[in-house]
Enzyme design. Structure first.
Site, PDB file in Angstrom:
ATOM      1  N   VAL A  93       1.602   6.459  -2.125  1.00  9.22           N
ATOM      2  CA  VAL A  93       1.016   5.966  -3.364  1.00  9.22           C
ATOM      3  C   VAL A  93       2.031   5.813  -4.489  1.00  9.22           C
ATOM      4  O   VAL A  93       1.691   5.344  -5.562  1.00  9.22           O
ATOM      5  CB  VAL A  93      -0.131   6.886  -3.835  1.00  9.22           C
ATOM      6  CG1 VAL A  93      -1.250   6.911  -2.815  1.00  9.22           C
ATOM      7  CG2 VAL A  93       0.372   8.298  -4.125  1.00  9.22           C
ATOM      8  N   HIS A  94       3.284   6.200  -4.255  1.00 10.69           N
ATOM      9  CA  HIS A  94       4.318   6.067  -5.292  1.00 10.69           C
ATOM     10  C   HIS A  94       5.021   4.718  -5.161  1.00 10.69           C
ATOM     11  O   HIS A  94       5.384   4.317  -4.062  1.00 10.69           O
ATOM     12  CB  HIS A  94       5.350   7.188  -5.165  1.00 10.69           C
ATOM     13  CG  HIS A  94       6.249   7.308  -6.358  1.00 10.69           C
ATOM     14  ND1 HIS A  94       7.264   6.416  -6.617  1.00 10.69           N
ATOM     15  CD2 HIS A  94       6.276   8.214  -7.364  1.00 10.69           C
ATOM     16  CE1 HIS A  94       7.882   6.770  -7.731  1.00 10.69           C
ATOM     17  NE2 HIS A  94       7.293   7.852  -8.201  1.00 10.69           N
TER      18      HIS A  94
END
Length: 210
Positions: A93-94
């Site tokens: 998710v980064h």
């Protein structure tokens, strides 16, 4: 690395890699930073910490060394990461651009921010030699004469919004040739490596098409 040596000039790198879920891969990348070319443990290089976030699928490896040795240690870790992390399969998710995303270099003892910038620029040149198709984006003391901050560079790169990086013009190296984007939005049709180099608060972002 002996902390008792007086006059030792130290710097640190917070190497950001796009892997956290495979512990053995992260550890092998960290170990690569510790070894000299002959395979022996380097006496003036230490890995101080490894922080991994499985949701982000991102790890930060803190490497400390004499300022003269840090560049080669970080280079070795980057090359190991390029061999080990398949960005075609990477998910998290980064936001990230590749296998090695950021290489911020900071002064610890007896070293100036300007010297860290010089280490960063030298490392960027070494990466180009080892991966000729790299493209590099610099900031801080590595980004001369502008010295743009990381925040400024991320805005210019469209770090959180851009889907296609092929139109970017790098500070050094070849222009990115293929699509890349945010890790939670893409399934890569490529295997690529992006890495960042910095001195003090400075970073050079590097991309390799393999």
């Amino acid at each position: 690395m002996s902390s008792s040596r007086l006059g030792l000039r130290l710097a640190a790198c917070l190497l950001n890699i796009s892997e956290a879920r495979r512990k053995n891969i992260v550890e092998n990348i960290a170990k690569a930073a510790l070894l000299e070319k002959n395979g022996q443990k380097h006496p003036e290089v230490s890995v101080l910490n490894i922080f991994s976030d499985r949701d982000y699928n991102r790890s930060v490896i803190t490497i400390a060394a004499s300022v003269d040795d840090l560049g080669n240690s970080v280079l070795a870790a980057c090359l190991e990461a390029f061999q080990s992390i398949n960005m075609e399969l990477q998910e998290g998710v980064h936001p990230c651009l590749g296998a090695v995303d950021l290489i911020p270099i900071y002064p610890l003892s007896g070293v100036s921010v300007e010297e860290c910038g010089a280490v960063a620029r030298s490392l960027a040149e070494s990466l180009l030699l080892r991966a000729p198709s790299c493209s590099l984006f610099l900031f801080g003391e590595a980004d001369l004469p502008e010295k743009r901050t990381l925040v400024q560079r991320r805005k210019q790169l469209g770090w959180f919004t851009r889907r296609d990086f092929s139109a970017l013009e790098p500070d050094l190296g070849a222009a990115p040739a293929r699509r890349c984007g945010l890790t939670d939005l893409r399934k890569y049709s490529r295997i690529g490596s992006n890495r960042t180099v910095s001195g003090g608060e400075q970073i050079a972002q590097v991309r390799e098409e393999e």
